[in-house]
Design an enzyme around this catalytic site. Structure first.
Site, PDB file in Angstrom:
ATOM      1  N   GLN A 164       0.823  -1.216   0.000  1.00 50.52           N
ATOM      2  CA  GLN A 164       0.000   0.000   0.000  1.00 50.52           C
ATOM      3  C   GLN A 164       0.856   1.265   0.000  1.00 50.52           C
ATOM      4  OE1 GLN A 164      -3.596  -0.828   0.532  1.00 50.52           O
ATOM      5  NE2 GLN A 164      -3.884   1.123  -0.498  1.00 50.52           N
ATOM      6  N   LYS A 224       1.839   1.774  -3.592  1.00 52.14           N
ATOM      7  CA  LYS A 224       0.623   2.016  -4.390  1.00 52.14           C
ATOM      8  C   LYS A 224       0.121   3.446  -4.173  1.00 52.14           C
ATOM      9  CE  LYS A 224      -2.602  -1.043  -3.728  1.00 52.14           C
ATOM     10  NZ  LYS A 224      -3.821  -1.796  -3.325  1.00 52.14           N
ATOM     11  N   LYS A 276      -2.584  -0.893   6.640  1.00 46.46           N
ATOM     12  CA  LYS A 276      -3.592  -1.932   6.401  1.00 46.46           C
ATOM     13  C   LYS A 276      -4.005  -2.508   7.740  1.00 46.46           C
ATOM     14  CE  LYS A 276      -5.620  -4.100   2.933  1.00 46.46           C
ATOM     15  NZ  LYS A 276      -5.869  -3.616   1.556  1.00 46.46           N
ATOM     16  N   GLY A 316     -12.435  -0.207   2.899  1.00 42.41           N
ATOM     17  CA  GLY A 316     -12.801  -1.605   2.687  1.00 42.41           C
ATOM     18  C   GLY A 316     -11.684  -2.439   2.088  1.00 42.41           C
ATOM     19  N   ASP A 317     -11.875  -3.717   2.131  1.00 44.49           N
ATOM     20  CA  ASP A 317     -11.021  -4.707   1.458  1.00 44.49           C
ATOM     21  C   ASP A 317     -11.831  -6.003   1.504  1.00 44.49           C
ATOM     22  OD1 ASP A 317      -8.099  -5.073   0.390  1.00 44.49           O
ATOM     23  OD2 ASP A 317      -8.418  -6.838   1.624  1.00 44.49           O
ATOM     24  N   THR A 328     -12.029   0.567  -8.075  1.00 43.98           N
ATOM     25  CA  THR A 328     -10.900  -0.363  -8.245  1.00 43.98           C
ATOM     26  C   THR A 328     -11.026  -1.114  -9.572  1.00 43.98           C
ATOM     27  OG1 THR A 328     -10.897  -0.593  -5.844  1.00 43.98           O
ATOM     28  CG2 THR A 328      -9.498  -2.099  -7.090  1.00 43.98           C
TER      29      THR A 328
HETATM   30  P1  NDP Z   1     -14.593  -8.888  -1.764  1.00 50.11           P
HETATM   31  O1  NDP Z   1     -14.667  -9.394  -0.383  1.00 50.11           O
HETATM   32  O2  NDP Z   1     -15.637  -7.985  -2.277  1.00 50.11           O
HETATM   33  O3  NDP Z   1     -14.467 -10.100  -2.797  1.00 50.11           O
HETATM   34  C1  NDP Z   1     -13.434 -11.026  -2.708  1.00 50.11           C
HETATM   35  C2  NDP Z   1     -13.649 -12.090  -3.765  1.00 50.11           C
HETATM   36  O4  NDP Z   1     -12.485 -12.914  -3.831  1.00 50.11           O
HETATM   37  C3  NDP Z   1     -14.804 -13.014  -3.437  1.00 50.11           C
HETATM   38  O5  NDP Z   1     -15.362 -13.512  -4.605  1.00 50.11           O
HETATM   39  C4  NDP Z   1     -14.109 -14.115  -2.641  1.00 50.11           C
HETATM   40  O6  NDP Z   1     -14.801 -15.357  -2.634  1.00 50.11           O
HETATM   41  C5  NDP Z   1     -12.805 -14.235  -3.393  1.00 50.11           C
HETATM   42  N1  NDP Z   1     -11.775 -14.695  -2.446  1.00 50.11           N
HETATM   43  C6  NDP Z   1     -11.343 -14.035  -1.339  1.00 50.11           C
HETATM   44  N2  NDP Z   1     -10.438 -14.756  -0.669  1.00 50.11           N
HETATM   45  C7  NDP Z   1     -10.303 -15.879  -1.364  1.00 50.11           C
HETATM   46  C8  NDP Z   1      -9.505 -17.034  -1.180  1.00 50.11           C
HETATM   47  N3  NDP Z   1      -8.673 -17.153  -0.136  1.00 50.11           N
HETATM   48  N4  NDP Z   1      -9.608 -18.009  -2.108  1.00 50.11           N
HETATM   49  C9  NDP Z   1     -10.449 -17.878  -3.179  1.00 50.11           C
HETATM   50  N5  NDP Z   1     -11.240 -16.818  -3.391  1.00 50.11           N
HETATM   51  C10 NDP Z   1     -11.164 -15.845  -2.503  1.00 50.11           C
HETATM   52  O7  NDP Z   1     -13.151  -8.197  -1.865  1.00 50.11           O
HETATM   53  P2  NDP Z   1     -12.616  -7.151  -2.949  1.00 50.11           P
HETATM   54  O8  NDP Z   1     -13.224  -7.405  -4.270  1.00 50.11           O
HETATM   55  O9  NDP Z   1     -12.705  -5.816  -2.344  1.00 50.11           O
HETATM   56  O10 NDP Z   1     -11.057  -7.533  -2.983  1.00 50.11           O
HETATM   57  C11 NDP Z   1     -10.503  -8.444  -3.927  1.00 50.11           C
HETATM   58  C12 NDP Z   1      -9.004  -8.205  -4.044  1.00 50.11           C
HETATM   59  O11 NDP Z   1      -8.772  -6.869  -4.497  1.00 50.11           O
HETATM   60  C13 NDP Z   1      -8.200  -8.340  -2.738  1.00 50.11           C
HETATM   61  O12 NDP Z   1      -6.921  -8.820  -3.046  1.00 50.11           O
HETATM   62  C14 NDP Z   1      -8.100  -6.899  -2.260  1.00 50.11           C
HETATM   63  O13 NDP Z   1      -7.009  -6.721  -1.386  1.00 50.11           O
HETATM   64  C15 NDP Z   1      -7.898  -6.184  -3.585  1.00 50.11           C
HETATM   65  N6  NDP Z   1      -8.207  -4.757  -3.627  1.00 50.11           N
HETATM   66  C16 NDP Z   1      -9.419  -4.275  -3.231  1.00 50.11           C
HETATM   67  C17 NDP Z   1      -9.687  -2.927  -3.325  1.00 50.11           C
HETATM   68  C18 NDP Z   1     -11.021  -2.363  -2.994  1.00 50.11           C
HETATM   69  O14 NDP Z   1     -11.209  -1.153  -3.189  1.00 50.11           O
HETATM   70  N7  NDP Z   1     -11.983  -3.137  -2.531  1.00 50.11           N
HETATM   71  C19 NDP Z   1      -8.667  -1.980  -3.794  1.00 50.11           C
HETATM   72  C20 NDP Z   1      -7.461  -2.606  -4.269  1.00 50.11           C
HETATM   73  C21 NDP Z   1      -7.251  -3.937  -4.156  1.00 50.11           C
HETATM   74  P3  NDP Z   1     -15.604 -15.787  -1.315  1.00 50.11           P
HETATM   75  O15 NDP Z   1     -16.798 -14.914  -1.253  1.00 50.11           O
HETATM   76  O16 NDP Z   1     -15.935 -17.226  -1.542  1.00 50.11           O
HETATM   77  O17 NDP Z   1     -14.667 -15.602  -0.165  1.00 50.11           O
HETATM   78  O1  2IT Z   2      -5.884  -2.558  -1.323  1.00 51.98           O
HETATM   79  C1  2IT Z   2      -6.415  -1.430  -1.425  1.00 51.98           C
HETATM   80  O2  2IT Z   2      -5.877  -0.515  -2.066  1.00 51.98           O
HETATM   81  C2  2IT Z   2      -7.716  -1.215  -0.791  1.00 51.98           C
HETATM   82  N1  2IT Z   2      -8.274  -2.148  -0.224  1.00 51.98           N
HETATM   83  C3  2IT Z   2      -8.354   0.149  -0.824  1.00 51.98           C
HETATM   84  C4  2IT Z   2      -7.792   1.015   0.268  1.00 51.98           C
HETATM   85  C5  2IT Z   2      -8.460   2.352   0.464  1.00 51.98           C
HETATM   86  O3  2IT Z   2      -8.033   3.029   1.401  1.00 51.98           O
HETATM   87  O4  2IT Z   2      -9.365   2.724  -0.282  1.00 51.98           O
END
Ligand code: NDP
Ligand code: 2IT
Length: 460
Positions: free
Chosen positions: A115, A118, A130, A169-170, A213
């Site tokens: 992060q 980034k 984080k 969120g994450d 994102t």
């Molecule tokens: P969500 O919780 O909305 O969705 C996560 C998705 O990934 C779900 O479909 C989940 O399936 C799947 N998943 C999570 N963990 C696992 C695992 N161990 N094995 C297989 N599938 C898995 O999260 P986000 O969409 O917000 O985040 C997804 C990725 O993007 C993460 O790496 C996060 O750090 C990154 N990210 C998110 C940002 C954001 O703004 N939200 C910004 C930048 C990066 P299930 O429901 O079955 O667990």
């Molecule tokens: O991994 C990421 O960049 C995030 N989950 C978003 C972080 C944020 O502060 O919006």
């Protein structure tokens, strides 16, 4: 991993000794240290004098606490809560909160470390951090999630603030969880401030944060494709995950003319040769909190198939595609998956998740000439719009969707150009002769933070 510079090597060897039990953190740190060697070599005395590498790999502060809450049956439950405040050289700590049973210090340190670079790439004034907990929101009632979030914030409140540390969120932390945490913060502090981002639009959230994102990922990948005289138009795309990032990556990729044919969750993946019906996915995932399997049961398209993760040789990356967008979690693309992608003719990978490709997979992309942009550059759109949400909160105004989206697009295109320019400036190429965007992203992100740390003197 081939680190050759003695200074870099000594810092990495120390880390390996000290944090033997933190594999995800060592993986993230290893890739960054290895790829910033050219900029370290060019500034070695200055960095050594200021102990920049020794400092940048350690969080400024790590907070760990107990989170106690009561379930619907009246049973007292205990989870572990964390906030890793990694680096504040260029702004308040900023980064998400992950709620997933796998959460531990290694995972949060890798995420916090990534992060830092980034956030630097976004050009906005945000440091890196984080946090999260090993609490699993899946299968919990709204009341249980609320009690957990209130307990979590009751401790976190002592460490965050709109000018100190701004979580978001994450995985596992979406609008519902941010709402319960925000409510508790307000109750404890008696103030409405931009202490969290990803808020509801009713209370100072930003338009386009939800989409940011996934949209940002496609804007960044599109810039990389255009730079290589390619585009999304008419291409087949596989997206992993079906959460926030995956859904809006699918939406934007489709809008840019691609056909997304697969999505997944932790139980399996769906293949839809006609192209994903995103309204149905949103209904299942955003409204009903259901499983992706239900898509196969409910979608009217021909040829839809569900593959459970228990299948022999299961891999969503076995689905033939031109462009792969991993949007689920870390280390989801192993070397064997990268081989499958290459064998099936995939020519570009853009990371929506954080560190979804293992280092060996990246090596395969690089050897085979697959265009590759790493998460800390390509998924920075989420935190970038979080930064824009902070700006809107500070001026107590809200911008239109179009305004935020246009700023997001500009930021993502600028990130791509900056990353490519660092790869060019230090002349780092892949074995296939393309500029190495992993090195470009790490050097560009690192350079700004290192300069700020030097300017601020021996603070932290
Ligand atoms: P969500 O919780 O909305 O969705 C996560 C998705 O990934 C779900 O479909 C989940 O399936 C799947 N998943 C999570 N963990 C696992 C695992 N161990 N094995 C297989 N599938 C898995 O999260 P986000 O969409 O917000 O985040 C997804 C990725 O993007 C993460 O790496 C996060 O750090 C990154 N990210 C998110 C940002 C954001 O703004 N939200 C910004 C930048 C990066 P299930 O429901 O079955 O667990
Ligand atoms: O991994 C990421 O960049 C995030 N989950 C978003 C972080 C944020 O502060 O919006």
């Amino acid at each position: 991993m081939a680190i050759t510079n003695k200074y870099v090597k000594s810092v990495y060897n120390d880390l390996k000794k000290r944090y033997k039990t933190q594999p995800e953190f060592l993986e993230a740190a290893g890739v960054v240290l290895e790829t910033i060697e050219p900029i370290v070599a060019a500034n070695e005395e200055l960095y050594k004098k200021n102990a920049i590498l020794e400092r940048i790999v350690e969080p400024e502060r790590t907070i760990m606490f107990r989170v106690t809450w009561m379930d619907d049956k009246g049973k007292v439950r205990v989870n572990r809560g964390y906030r890793v405040q990694y680096n504040s050289a260029i702004g308040p700590y900023k980064g998400g909160l992950r709620l997933h049973p796998s959460v531990n210090l290694s995972i949060l340190k890798f995420l916090g470390f990534e992060q830092v670079f980034k956030n630097s790439l976004t050009t906005l004034p945000m440091g890196g951090g984080k946090g999260g907990s090993d609490f699993d929101p899946k299968g919990k009632s709204d009341a249980e999630v609320m009690r957990f979030c209130q307990s979590f914030m009751t401790e976190l409140v002592k460490h965050v603030g709109p000018d100190t540390d701004v979580p978001a969120g994450d995985i596992g932390t979406g609008a519902r969880e941010i709402g319960y945490m925000y409510g508790q913060y307000k109750r404890l502090m008696n103030e409405h401030t931009g202490v969290l981002t990803g808020k509801n639009l009713l209370v100072g959230g930003s338009l386009a944060r939800k989409e940011a994102t996934g949209y940002g990922l496609c804007y960044c990948v599109d810039a990389m494709l255009r730079d290589n005289k390619k585009s999304f138009k008419g291409k087949t795309v596989v997206v992993s995950g079906s959460g926030n990032v995956a859904i809006y990556a699918t939406e934007k990729a489709t809008e840019l003319g691609a056909k997304v044919v697969a999505l997944s969750d932790s139980n399996g993946y769906i293949y839809d040769p006609e192209g994903i019906d995103l309204d149905l996915v949103k209904q299942i995932k955003e409204q009903e909190r259901g499983r992706i399997k239900e898509y196969a049961d409910r979608c009217k398209h021909k040829g839809v198939k569900y593959h459970p993760s228990t299948e022999k040789d299961y891999s969503i990356w076995s689905v033939k595609c031109d462009i792969a967008l991993p949007c689920a979690t870390q280390n989801e693309i192993k070397a064997s998956d990268a081989e499958l992608l290459a064998k099936n003719g995939c020519f570009a990978v853009g990371e929506g998740a954080n560190m979804p490709s293992v280092p060996e997979a990246i090596e395969i992309y690089h050897n085979k000439g697959i265009l590759f942009i790493p998460g800390k550059a390509s998924n920075a759109g989420g935190v970038a719009v979080s930064g824009l949400e902070m700006s809107q909160n500070s001026e107590r105004l809200s911008w239109s969707f179009e305004e935020v989206d246009a700023k997001l697009k500009g930021i993502m295109e600028n990130i791509y150009a900056n990353v490519a320019s660092y790869a060019k400036k230090y002349d780092v190429k892949t074995p296939a002769g393309k500029y190495n965007l992993v090195a470009g992203a790490n050097m560009a992100g690192f350079d700004k933070v290192a300069q700020a740390m030097i300017w601020e003197g021996v603070a932290y």
